[in-house]
Each structure stands twice: as structure tokens, then as C-alpha cells.
Design a protein around this motif. Structure first.
Motif, PDB file in Angstrom:
ATOM      1  N   GLY A  10     -41.446 -77.551 -19.984  1.00 39.20           N
ATOM      2  CA  GLY A  10     -40.868 -77.887 -21.290  1.00 39.20           C
ATOM      3  C   GLY A  10     -39.544 -77.217 -21.621  1.00 39.20           C
ATOM      4  O   GLY A  10     -38.857 -77.650 -22.553  1.00 39.20           O
ATOM      5  N   SER A  11     -39.162 -76.195 -20.873  1.00 39.91           N
ATOM      6  CA  SER A  11     -37.880 -75.549 -21.165  1.00 39.91           C
ATOM      7  C   SER A  11     -36.707 -76.508 -20.947  1.00 39.91           C
ATOM      8  O   SER A  11     -35.666 -76.378 -21.611  1.00 39.91           O
ATOM      9  N   ASP A  12     -36.859 -77.438 -20.030  1.00 41.99           N
ATOM     10  CA  ASP A  12     -35.815 -78.459 -19.833  1.00 41.99           C
ATOM     11  C   ASP A  12     -35.581 -79.203 -21.142  1.00 41.99           C
ATOM     12  O   ASP A  12     -34.440 -79.455 -21.543  1.00 41.99           O
ATOM     13  N   THR A  13     -36.688 -79.541 -21.787  1.00 37.02           N
ATOM     14  CA  THR A  13     -36.589 -80.308 -23.033  1.00 37.02           C
ATOM     15  C   THR A  13     -35.983 -79.460 -24.143  1.00 37.02           C
ATOM     16  O   THR A  13     -35.154 -79.950 -24.924  1.00 37.02           O
ATOM     17  N   THR A  14     -36.344 -78.187 -24.197  1.00 34.31           N
ATOM     18  CA  THR A  14     -35.708 -77.301 -25.169  1.00 34.31           C
ATOM     19  C   THR A  14     -34.188 -77.339 -24.983  1.00 34.31           C
ATOM     20  O   THR A  14     -33.433 -77.470 -25.949  1.00 34.31           O
ATOM     21  N   ALA A  15     -33.759 -77.218 -23.729  1.00 39.80           N
ATOM     22  CA  ALA A  15     -32.319 -77.163 -23.449  1.00 39.80           C
ATOM     23  C   ALA A  15     -31.624 -78.453 -23.872  1.00 39.80           C
ATOM     24  O   ALA A  15     -30.593 -78.419 -24.554  1.00 39.80           O
ATOM     25  N   VAL A  16     -32.172 -79.581 -23.474  1.00 38.27           N
ATOM     26  CA  VAL A  16     -31.519 -80.849 -23.795  1.00 38.27           C
ATOM     27  C   VAL A  16     -31.539 -81.089 -25.308  1.00 38.27           C
ATOM     28  O   VAL A  16     -30.558 -81.553 -25.894  1.00 38.27           O
ATOM     29  N   ALA A  17     -32.646 -80.721 -25.949  1.00 32.02           N
ATOM     30  CA  ALA A  17     -32.733 -80.902 -27.401  1.00 32.02           C
ATOM     31  C   ALA A  17     -31.735 -79.988 -28.114  1.00 32.02           C
ATOM     32  O   ALA A  17     -31.095 -80.400 -29.092  1.00 32.02           O
ATOM     33  N   MET A  18     -31.572 -78.775 -27.626  1.00 35.17           N
ATOM     34  CA  MET A  18     -30.568 -77.876 -28.213  1.00 35.17           C
ATOM     35  C   MET A  18     -29.173 -78.471 -28.030  1.00 35.17           C
ATOM     36  O   MET A  18     -28.343 -78.436 -28.945  1.00 35.17           O
ATOM     37  N   ALA A  19     -28.916 -78.989 -26.829  1.00 32.68           N
ATOM     38  CA  ALA A  19     -27.608 -79.585 -26.548  1.00 32.68           C
ATOM     39  C   ALA A  19     -27.353 -80.766 -27.485  1.00 32.68           C
ATOM     40  O   ALA A  19     -26.239 -80.934 -27.997  1.00 32.68           O
ATOM     41  N   ALA A  20     -28.397 -81.560 -27.720  1.00 35.88           N
ATOM     42  CA  ALA A  20     -28.245 -82.702 -28.629  1.00 35.88           C
ATOM     43  C   ALA A  20     -27.980 -82.206 -30.049  1.00 35.88           C
ATOM     44  O   ALA A  20     -27.057 -82.674 -30.723  1.00 35.88           O
ATOM     45  N   ALA A  21     -28.762 -81.232 -30.492  1.00 35.13           N
ATOM     46  CA  ALA A  21     -28.626 -80.742 -31.870  1.00 35.13           C
ATOM     47  C   ALA A  21     -27.253 -80.120 -32.100  1.00 35.13           C
ATOM     48  O   ALA A  21     -26.678 -80.245 -33.176  1.00 35.13           O
ATOM     49  N   LEU A  22     -26.731 -79.450 -31.080  1.00 32.51           N
ATOM     50  CA  LEU A  22     -25.440 -78.756 -31.232  1.00 32.51           C
ATOM     51  C   LEU A  22     -24.262 -79.630 -30.795  1.00 32.51           C
ATOM     52  O   LEU A  22     -23.117 -79.195 -30.835  1.00 32.51           O
ATOM     53  N   GLU A  23     -24.569 -80.842 -30.341  1.00 32.53           N
ATOM     54  CA  GLU A  23     -23.552 -81.724 -29.772  1.00 32.53           C
ATOM     55  C   GLU A  23     -22.720 -80.993 -28.724  1.00 32.53           C
ATOM     56  O   GLU A  23     -21.486 -80.967 -28.772  1.00 32.53           O
ATOM     57  N   ALA A  24     -23.426 -80.386 -27.801  1.00 31.83           N
ATOM     58  CA  ALA A  24     -22.781 -79.596 -26.755  1.00 31.83           C
ATOM     59  C   ALA A  24     -21.961 -80.492 -25.828  1.00 31.83           C
ATOM     60  O   ALA A  24     -22.223 -81.694 -25.707  1.00 31.83           O
TER      61      ALA A  24
END
Ligand code: ASP
Ligand code: MG
Length: 417
Positions: free
Chosen positions: A152-166
């Protein structure tokens, strides 16, 4: 400023040396002028160790307490990595999932992210801090700790990237990208420079372990630029693209497998409206992941329904189905937990016919019996006995030219013969 979200998996942070190596990598990225949010997994083996401990205390421990337990693995890593960054003179702050406010639903062990309130992270980034976030975990509306499922850490990372518009999300792991097949089974497997998000989604959901399926779904939905690379060596990795390139698409991009499958069949189900919904209702209520549903043509007023589940959910599926069978007056329930699933995936399938036939011919030539078949627009998957898994994957890798030769000619040949 260029904002990157980087995720480091368990082996990448598996020891103090590895954590130091990650800190060096982050220092280099900072020198390039990047702003960074770093998501980490538990140190290699830690999540399994914690799960084992729980099993020894109570194999049926409450899911809520399991989440309290397994979420500690990531908390260790965020603290150690932050310390390693401080030691290098880098201002860093560690946060658990709940502290970032990664809000999830309440399905312990398989929670889904609903929302991320990243205000705190943004403030830190403005202060030029590296933000280190515990992967795999969140918090529900009532403040309970939840976890997102294995990987699930992959999903945390991608979700953070989405939320921050990385600007980019980099998933660092112990392989240098996405491969045409698991190199441990197929030594000839090759790293792909790029793959489309829809192909990656199929590969992940069919068993390729390199990215958690949910993370690819997120990347697709929010158009997160995603790259898979190795934390052990430098290289371009594999870019997950959001549009197929103009490049000639290979027929098949990759092969995925899952050894841990089981199939269950409910036989002699009265052929009436509502039967399927009565069968799958309880299964879905229990949050069992099912795949490959097959219903036979009815004969003498009854039919058989077969589907596959993960092997560890097999006992529960069998007992639920036995109950349903009684209620529905079905004949009986049979199952087999030695199933493996193999899938070939490629957007090239859209414009070519004959791919399925070629897959079946290849397996037939090896004497492998196909037990189940299911297809989507860009995927064909089969269920076979797990003893044939390696043989099947190797044969298909070769037949579809993934070893290096062209596929078009082979397909033409297959169609001619
Ligand atoms: N530590 C968790 C696991 O092993 C989550 C992750 O590493 O992504 O599944
Ligand atoms: Mg992983």
C-alpha cells in the motif's frame, strides 16, 4: 519549484546502510533543486514479522488491532530516515499517515483513501523541509488507524503526488523498472522503457508485484506522472505513460502471473433470475476479491458458476458458498486451491486478432490444460494448475517475441498455420 514524491520500498530501506543510501539520494535531489516528499515502507521483512507475531497471539485477531500493529513498521522507517537526513544537514519532518491526514474508509487491512488534507505538508515544503511520510496507512473518520493492503505504500505515494499535484512520482524499488515478465522465472525478460497506464493496471491486477494495483488506478485517474526505478543503481527505469506513444506498439507488452489463486464452483444452481446476485452478495459483503467469473449455459434448468479468489481467501469463500448453496438449493460446492493465473497484456491486442488463439496454441503445445479463460480489451488471462506456471510463462514469453524477436511475423505465421 519542481516537486517530486519519492517512494522507497522495504528492501530500499531494509537496513541502516540502505537508509543512509536513501538519505544520500535525497540529498542529491535537493542539490538539483527539487522539493521532496518521501514516502517509505517498513524495513524489509518487518510487516511479515509483525503479522507473524499477531498470528501467534491470535490467528483471528481483530482487524482494527492488526492495523495498529502493522502500521508501526513504517513509523520506524520515517523516524530513522528523518534522522539520517538531519545528520546531513537537511531539515526534515516525519509524519504518520494519520498526522498528514490521509483519510480512509474504515475497512481495516484494505482501506481506501478518501481524501488527503495536505495543508501541513505544503507548509513544510514552503519552509524548504523534506517531508517524510509513512506509507501504507491512514486514519478513518473516527480516528482509527487503518492500512491500505499489502504494497500500500505505492498508493500512499501516488495519492500524495495527486494531492500535491507533484511534477513526478518516483517509485524506488529493488528492480530497475517494469519487466516483460518476472526475471526470476524468465531470464530473457527485458525492462520496458515505458508502458501505458492501462497496461500497467492490467499487469498489476493480474499479479505483477512491482506496483500495487490501487496506486496505478490513482495514477490513471489523476494523471500522475509515474516512474518505477531502482534505488540500488542509477537508470531511467520505466515510465508509466498516459497515452500510447506513436511508436509501433508491440502486440504484447508483458506477462503477469499469480500463483496464489484458487477456484470455487457452485454446481447445480437453479437457473433463475437473482441466483448470481445471491451468490456474489455475501462474497462482496465479506470484501473478498474475486476474478474470472464463469457461468455455464444452463442444462436441465440448472447451471454451474465458477470464480477465482486469492488462495488465502479460499476457506472463507468455500464456507460462504456452502451456505449459499443450501439456501439456493444448489447441488454442491467444489473447489481447488492449486490454481495459478497467467495473463498476457498489451494495447496492441486492440488492433490485432489471433492473439488468444496463439496463446492457447502455445499452452497446448506444452501439454498445459487451461482450466479457465477470461479476457478484456487488452488482456487475456488463463487459469492453469500451479505446477505449470513457470513453463507456461516461459513458453508465452518466447511465443510472443518478448525475448527480443518481432511479434508481427510470428502472429502472421500463427494465423497461416
Ligand atoms: N509494509 C507494507 C507491506 O509490506 C506496505 C508496503 O511496503 O508497501 O505490504
Ligand atoms: Mg511493493
Amino acid at each position: 519549484m519542481f516537486l517530486a514524491v519519492e517512494k522507497y520500498g522495504g528492501t530500499s530501506v531494509g537496513s541502516v546502510e540502505r537508509i543512509n543510501a536513501v538519505a544520500d539520494r535525497i540529498a542529491t535531489a535537493r542539490q538539483r533543486g527539487e522539493s521532496l516528499v518521501v514516502v517509505v515502507s517498513a524495513m524489509a521483512g518487518e510487516t511479515n514479522r509483525l503479522l507473524d507475531l499477531a498470528t501467534k497471539v491470535d490467528p483471528d485477531a481483530l482487524a482494527r488491532e492488526m492495523d495498529v500493529l502493522v502500521s508501526t513498521g513504517e513509523q520506524v522507517t520515517i523516524a530513522l530516515l528523518s534522522m539520517a537526513l538531519h545528520k546531513r544537514g537537511i531539515d526534515a519532518r516525519s509524519y504518520t499517515g494519520g498526522q498528514v491526514r490521509i483519510l480512509t474508509d474504515s475497512i481495516h487491512g484494505k482501506a481506501r483513501i478518501r481524501d488527503i488534507d495536505a495543508a501541513r505538508v505544503r507548509t513544510d515544503l514552503e519552509l524548504n523541509r523534506v517531508v517524510v511520510v509513512a506509507g501504507f496507512q491512514g486514519v478513518d473518520d473516527d480516528g482509527n488507524i487503518t492500512t491500505l493492503g499489502r504494497g500500500g505504500s505505492d498508493t500512499t505515494a501516488v495519492a500524495m503526488a495527486a494531492a500535491l499535484e507533484a511534477d513526478e512520482c518516483r517509485i524506488f524499488t529493488d528492480v530497475d523498472g517494469v519487466y516483460t515478465a518476472d526475471p526470476r522465472i524468465v531470464p530473457e525478460a527485458r525492462r520496458l522503457d515505458q508502458i501505458t497506464v492501462e497496461e500497467m493496471l492490467e499487469l498489476a491486477s493480474q499479479g505483477a508485484k512491482v506496483l500495487q494495483t490501487r496506486s496505478v488506478e490513482f495514477a490513471g485517474k489523476y494523471h500522475v506522472p509515474l516512474r518505477v526505478l531502482s534505488s540500488f543503481e542509477d537508470g531511467p527505469g520505466t515510465l508509466i505513460t498516459h497515452e500510447a506513444s506513436d511508436m509501433e506498439q508491440p502486440l504484447i507488452s508483458g506477462i503477469a502471473y499469480n500463483r496464489d489463486e484458487a477456484k470455487v464452483t457452485i454446481r447445480g444452481v437453479p437457473d433463475q433470475p437473482g441466483a448470481a446476485s445471491r451468490i456474489f452478495g455475501p462474497i462482496s459483503k465479506a470484501h473478498l476479491n474475486i476474478d474470472m467469473i464463469i457461468q455455464n449455459v444452463a442444462q436441465d434448468g440448472t447451471t454451474d458458476v465458477t470464480f477465482t479468489v486469492n488462495r488465502d481467501e479460499y476457506p472463507e469463500a468455500m464456507s460462504l458458498l456452502n451456505k449459499t448453496a443450501k439456501e439456493l438449493n444448489a447441488r454442491d460446492v467444489v473447489g481447488d486451491d492449486t490454481l495459478a493465473k497467467i495473463a498476457i497484456v498489451g494495447v496492441g491486442m486492440r488492433s490485432h486478432s489471433g492473439v488468444a488463439a496463439m496463446m492457447f496454441e502455445t499452452l497446448a503445445a506444452e501439454g498445459i490444460n487451461i482450466e479457465l479463460i477470461s479476457t478484456s480489451e487488452i488482456k487475456i488471462s488463463v487459469g492453469v494448475n500451479d505446477k505449470y506456471l513457470e513453463l507456461a510463462v516461459r513458453a508465452l514469453h518466447k511465443a510472443f517475441g518478448l525475448d527480443g524477436e518481432g511479434t508481427e511475423e510470428q502472429l502472421a505465421e500463427a494465423k497461416d498455420s
